[in-house]
Design a protein around this motif. Structure first.
Motif, PDB file in Angstrom:
ATOM      1  N   ASP A  42      -4.024 -47.812 -37.020  1.00  6.67           N
ATOM      2  CA  ASP A  42      -5.360 -47.519 -36.481  1.00  6.67           C
ATOM      3  C   ASP A  42      -5.304 -47.301 -34.976  1.00  6.67           C
ATOM      4  OD1 ASP A  42      -6.427 -47.741 -39.025  1.00  6.67           O
ATOM      5  OD2 ASP A  42      -7.255 -49.749 -38.705  1.00  6.67           O
ATOM      6  N   SER A  43      -4.460 -48.079 -34.278  1.00  2.00           N
ATOM      7  CA  SER A  43      -4.360 -47.924 -32.827  1.00  2.00           C
ATOM      8  C   SER A  43      -3.726 -46.581 -32.458  1.00  2.00           C
ATOM      9  CB  SER A  43      -3.587 -49.078 -32.194  1.00  2.00           C
ATOM     10  OG  SER A  43      -2.197 -48.958 -32.428  1.00  2.00           O
ATOM     11  N   VAL A  44      -2.813 -46.098 -33.296  1.00  2.00           N
ATOM     12  CA  VAL A  44      -2.224 -44.775 -33.049  1.00  2.00           C
ATOM     13  C   VAL A  44      -3.319 -43.713 -33.135  1.00  2.00           C
ATOM     14  CG1 VAL A  44      -0.630 -43.025 -33.941  1.00  2.00           C
ATOM     15  CG2 VAL A  44       0.095 -45.422 -33.785  1.00  2.00           C
ATOM     16  N   ALA A  45      -4.171 -43.803 -34.150  1.00  2.00           N
ATOM     17  CA  ALA A  45      -5.273 -42.845 -34.285  1.00  2.00           C
ATOM     18  C   ALA A  45      -6.197 -42.910 -33.072  1.00  2.00           C
ATOM     19  CB  ALA A  45      -6.044 -43.107 -35.578  1.00  2.00           C
ATOM     20  N   VAL A  46      -6.492 -44.097 -32.595  1.00  2.00           N
ATOM     21  CA  VAL A  46      -7.349 -44.255 -31.414  1.00  2.00           C
ATOM     22  C   VAL A  46      -6.674 -43.655 -30.185  1.00  2.00           C
ATOM     23  CG1 VAL A  46      -8.341 -45.958 -29.821  1.00  2.00           C
ATOM     24  CG2 VAL A  46      -8.612 -46.248 -32.291  1.00  2.00           C
ATOM     25  N   ASN A  47      -5.373 -43.872 -30.037  1.00  2.00           N
ATOM     26  CA  ASN A  47      -4.652 -43.311 -28.894  1.00  2.00           C
ATOM     27  C   ASN A  47      -4.625 -41.783 -28.950  1.00  2.00           C
ATOM     28  OD1 ASN A  47      -4.121 -45.788 -27.705  1.00  2.00           O
ATOM     29  ND2 ASN A  47      -2.167 -46.025 -28.751  1.00  2.00           N
ATOM     30  N   VAL A  48      -4.460 -41.213 -30.130  1.00  2.00           N
ATOM     31  CA  VAL A  48      -4.503 -39.753 -30.272  1.00  2.00           C
ATOM     32  C   VAL A  48      -5.900 -39.246 -29.920  1.00  2.00           C
ATOM     33  CG1 VAL A  48      -4.383 -37.828 -31.911  1.00  2.00           C
ATOM     34  CG2 VAL A  48      -2.607 -39.604 -31.923  1.00  2.00           C
ATOM     35  N   ARG A  68      -3.374 -39.690 -44.664  1.00  2.00           N
ATOM     36  CA  ARG A  68      -2.639 -40.948 -44.584  1.00  2.00           C
ATOM     37  C   ARG A  68      -1.599 -41.029 -45.695  1.00  2.00           C
ATOM     38  NH1 ARG A  68      -1.223 -44.846 -47.046  1.00  2.00           N
ATOM     39  NH2 ARG A  68      -2.616 -44.382 -48.749  1.00  2.00           N
ATOM     40  N   GLN A  69      -1.955 -40.582 -46.885  1.00  2.00           N
ATOM     41  CA  GLN A  69      -1.020 -40.593 -48.005  1.00  2.00           C
ATOM     42  C   GLN A  69       0.176 -39.680 -47.722  1.00  2.00           C
ATOM     43  OE1 GLN A  69      -1.155 -42.342 -51.276  1.00  2.00           O
ATOM     44  NE2 GLN A  69       0.936 -41.764 -50.810  1.00  2.00           N
ATOM     45  N   ALA A  70      -0.079 -38.492 -47.191  1.00  2.00           N
ATOM     46  CA  ALA A  70       1.007 -37.573 -46.844  1.00  2.00           C
ATOM     47  C   ALA A  70       1.911 -38.191 -45.775  1.00  2.00           C
ATOM     48  CB  ALA A  70       0.437 -36.239 -46.367  1.00  2.00           C
ATOM     49  N   ALA A  71       1.304 -38.874 -44.806  1.00  2.00           N
ATOM     50  CA  ALA A  71       2.089 -39.546 -43.763  1.00  2.00           C
ATOM     51  C   ALA A  71       2.927 -40.672 -44.354  1.00  2.00           C
ATOM     52  CB  ALA A  71       1.162 -40.083 -42.670  1.00  2.00           C
ATOM     53  N   GLU A  72       2.360 -41.416 -45.285  1.00  2.00           N
ATOM     54  CA  GLU A  72       3.092 -42.513 -45.918  1.00  2.00           C
ATOM     55  C   GLU A  72       4.316 -41.981 -46.666  1.00  2.00           C
ATOM     56  OE1 GLU A  72       2.484 -46.036 -49.267  1.00  2.00           O
ATOM     57  OE2 GLU A  72       0.728 -44.969 -48.528  1.00  2.00           O
ATOM     58  N   TRP A  73       4.126 -40.929 -47.459  1.00  2.00           N
ATOM     59  CA  TRP A  73       5.257 -40.369 -48.208  1.00  2.00           C
ATOM     60  C   TRP A  73       6.387 -39.963 -47.273  1.00  2.00           C
ATOM     61  CZ3 TRP A  73       1.579 -36.763 -51.337  1.00  2.00           C
ATOM     62  CH2 TRP A  73       1.028 -37.475 -52.401  1.00  2.00           C
ATOM     63  N   HIS A  74       6.032 -39.283 -46.177  1.00  2.08           N
ATOM     64  CA  HIS A  74       7.089 -38.810 -45.278  1.00  2.08           C
ATOM     65  C   HIS A  74       7.721 -39.961 -44.494  1.00  2.08           C
ATOM     66  CE1 HIS A  74       9.490 -35.715 -43.607  1.00  2.08           C
ATOM     67  NE2 HIS A  74       9.078 -35.945 -42.368  1.00  2.08           N
ATOM     68  N   THR A  75       6.946 -40.971 -44.164  1.00  2.65           N
ATOM     69  CA  THR A  75       7.499 -42.140 -43.474  1.00  2.65           C
ATOM     70  C   THR A  75       8.622 -42.759 -44.292  1.00  2.65           C
ATOM     71  OG1 THR A  75       5.422 -42.621 -42.341  1.00  2.65           O
ATOM     72  CG2 THR A  75       6.984 -44.448 -42.577  1.00  2.65           C
ATOM     73  N   CYS A 143      -7.810 -29.478 -30.366  1.00  5.99           N
ATOM     74  CA  CYS A 143      -9.151 -29.936 -30.737  1.00  5.99           C
ATOM     75  C   CYS A 143      -9.550 -29.535 -32.155  1.00  5.99           C
ATOM     76  CB  CYS A 143     -10.180 -29.388 -29.748  1.00  5.99           C
ATOM     77  SG  CYS A 143      -9.899 -29.911 -28.033  1.00  5.99           S
ATOM     78  N   ALA A 144      -8.831 -28.603 -32.751  1.00  5.54           N
ATOM     79  CA  ALA A 144      -9.138 -28.190 -34.134  1.00  5.54           C
ATOM     80  C   ALA A 144      -8.766 -29.283 -35.129  1.00  5.54           C
ATOM     81  CB  ALA A 144      -8.395 -26.897 -34.473  1.00  5.54           C
ATOM     82  N   TYR A 145      -7.830 -30.136 -34.749  1.00 13.38           N
ATOM     83  CA  TYR A 145      -7.436 -31.237 -35.643  1.00 13.38           C
ATOM     84  C   TYR A 145      -8.433 -32.370 -35.478  1.00 13.38           C
ATOM     85  CZ  TYR A 145      -3.065 -28.721 -36.266  1.00 13.38           C
ATOM     86  OH  TYR A 145      -2.133 -27.764 -36.567  1.00 13.38           O
ATOM     87  N   ILE A 146      -9.365 -32.454 -36.417  1.00  9.27           N
ATOM     88  CA  ILE A 146     -10.429 -33.456 -36.324  1.00  9.27           C
ATOM     89  C   ILE A 146     -10.242 -34.587 -37.331  1.00  9.27           C
ATOM     90  CG2 ILE A 146     -12.090 -31.836 -35.344  1.00  9.27           C
ATOM     91  CD1 ILE A 146     -13.370 -31.671 -38.174  1.00  9.27           C
ATOM     92  N   GLN A 147      -9.135 -34.529 -38.089  1.00  7.85           N
ATOM     93  CA  GLN A 147      -8.817 -35.595 -39.038  1.00  7.85           C
ATOM     94  C   GLN A 147      -7.365 -35.999 -38.835  1.00  7.85           C
ATOM     95  OE1 GLN A 147      -9.855 -33.604 -42.723  1.00  7.85           O
ATOM     96  NE2 GLN A 147     -11.877 -34.543 -42.706  1.00  7.85           N
ATOM     97  N   ILE A 148      -7.067 -37.256 -39.175  1.00  8.87           N
ATOM     98  CA  ILE A 148      -5.718 -37.779 -38.977  1.00  8.87           C
ATOM     99  C   ILE A 148      -5.409 -38.829 -40.043  1.00  8.87           C
ATOM    100  CG2 ILE A 148      -6.451 -39.623 -37.395  1.00  8.87           C
ATOM    101  CD1 ILE A 148      -3.849 -39.076 -35.769  1.00  8.87           C
ATOM    102  N   GLY A 149      -4.158 -38.914 -40.382  1.00  7.98           N
ATOM    103  CA  GLY A 149      -3.650 -39.982 -41.231  1.00  7.98           C
ATOM    104  C   GLY A 149      -2.370 -40.498 -40.620  1.00  7.98           C
ATOM    105  N   VAL A 150      -2.246 -41.798 -40.476  1.00  6.20           N
ATOM    106  CA  VAL A 150      -1.079 -42.394 -39.821  1.00  6.20           C
ATOM    107  C   VAL A 150      -0.470 -43.433 -40.744  1.00  6.20           C
ATOM    108  CG1 VAL A 150      -0.249 -43.676 -37.809  1.00  6.20           C
ATOM    109  CG2 VAL A 150      -2.167 -42.085 -37.556  1.00  6.20           C
ATOM    110  N   TRP A 151       0.861 -43.459 -40.790  1.00  3.42           N
ATOM    111  CA  TRP A 151       1.566 -44.497 -41.525  1.00  3.42           C
ATOM    112  C   TRP A 151       2.832 -44.849 -40.763  1.00  3.42           C
ATOM    113  CZ3 TRP A 151      -0.354 -47.313 -45.296  1.00  3.42           C
ATOM    114  CH2 TRP A 151       0.488 -48.201 -45.970  1.00  3.42           C
ATOM    115  N   SER A 152       3.188 -46.109 -40.776  1.00  5.79           N
ATOM    116  CA  SER A 152       4.432 -46.565 -40.149  1.00  5.79           C
ATOM    117  C   SER A 152       5.039 -47.661 -41.012  1.00  5.79           C
ATOM    118  CB  SER A 152       4.154 -47.104 -38.740  1.00  5.79           C
ATOM    119  OG  SER A 152       3.262 -48.197 -38.786  1.00  5.79           O
ATOM    120  N   TRP A 153       6.355 -47.769 -40.926  1.00  2.52           N
ATOM    121  CA  TRP A 153       7.066 -48.808 -41.670  1.00  2.52           C
ATOM    122  C   TRP A 153       8.384 -49.076 -40.977  1.00  2.52           C
ATOM    123  CZ3 TRP A 153       4.479 -51.701 -44.783  1.00  2.52           C
ATOM    124  CH2 TRP A 153       5.137 -52.619 -45.604  1.00  2.52           C
TER     125      TRP A 153
END
Length: 169
Positions: A42-48, A68-75, A143-153
């Motif tokens: 969540d903090s990464v999304a806020v920083n972005v 977020r799901q796509a980010a999780e798979w790639h993580t 600015c066109a990117y108005i949605q985000i999904g973040v995952w870390s592990w």
């Protein structure tokens, strides 16, 4: 051996077994140490979002579950296929667009990835890595990117964080 001695020995054995059961029971009740990275993600999304605002974006950045799901798979792919994956391309040849589409997202996407050779990474380290990478900075400031999904592990020797940015169609 007389009866009194046998009874005393039996009580000792039962006492030792009872102690062992208590010790083993308490060990199995210890919760496992799986990190919940939700606050970090969540903090990464806020920083972005902050980077976008500094770039003059006027829109809000919203967390999207499909991204977020796509980010999780790639993580996990980057983390556990380290000889085959060290960037945007998945071990199966998938792109970020492929992974987002598989997760149900229909818009245009981009991603940023951080690989840190340690058990953890701070939000400041992560944003600095991305901020000092011109391609990643351009993605974060778009600015066109108005949605985000973040995952870390993390594993004992490596942390991977992935952010997938979306522009709905």
């Amino acid at each position: 051996m007389d009866t009194a001695r046998r009874c005393a020995r039996a009580r000792q054995t039962l006492g030792a077994l009872a102690s062992l059961v208590v010790v083993v029971g308490s060990l199995t009740a210890i919760p496992s140490a799986h990190a919940d990275n939700r606050r970090f993600n969540d903090s990464v999304a806020v920083n972005v979002y902050t980077v976008q605002q500094q770039a003059g974006c006027k829109t809000d950045l919203k967390v999207n579950e499909q991204l977020r799901q796509a980010a999780e798979w790639h993580t996990y792919d980057v983390l556990y296929n380290r000889d085959a994956v060290d960037g945007d391309m998945g071990s199966d040849g998938s792109t970020v667009q492929d992974r987002a589409r598989k997760a149900g997202y229909t818009g245009n996407v981009a991603e940023t990835i951080a690989i840190n050779p340690a058990i953890a990474i701070s939000g400041i380290e992560l944003i600095n890595q991305w901020y000092n990478n011109p391609a990643y900075l351009a993605i974060m400031q778009n600015c066109a990117y108005i949605q985000i999904g973040v995952w870390s592990w993390s594993t004992i020797d490596r942390t991977v964080a992935v952010a997938v940015y979306g522009q709905p169609t």
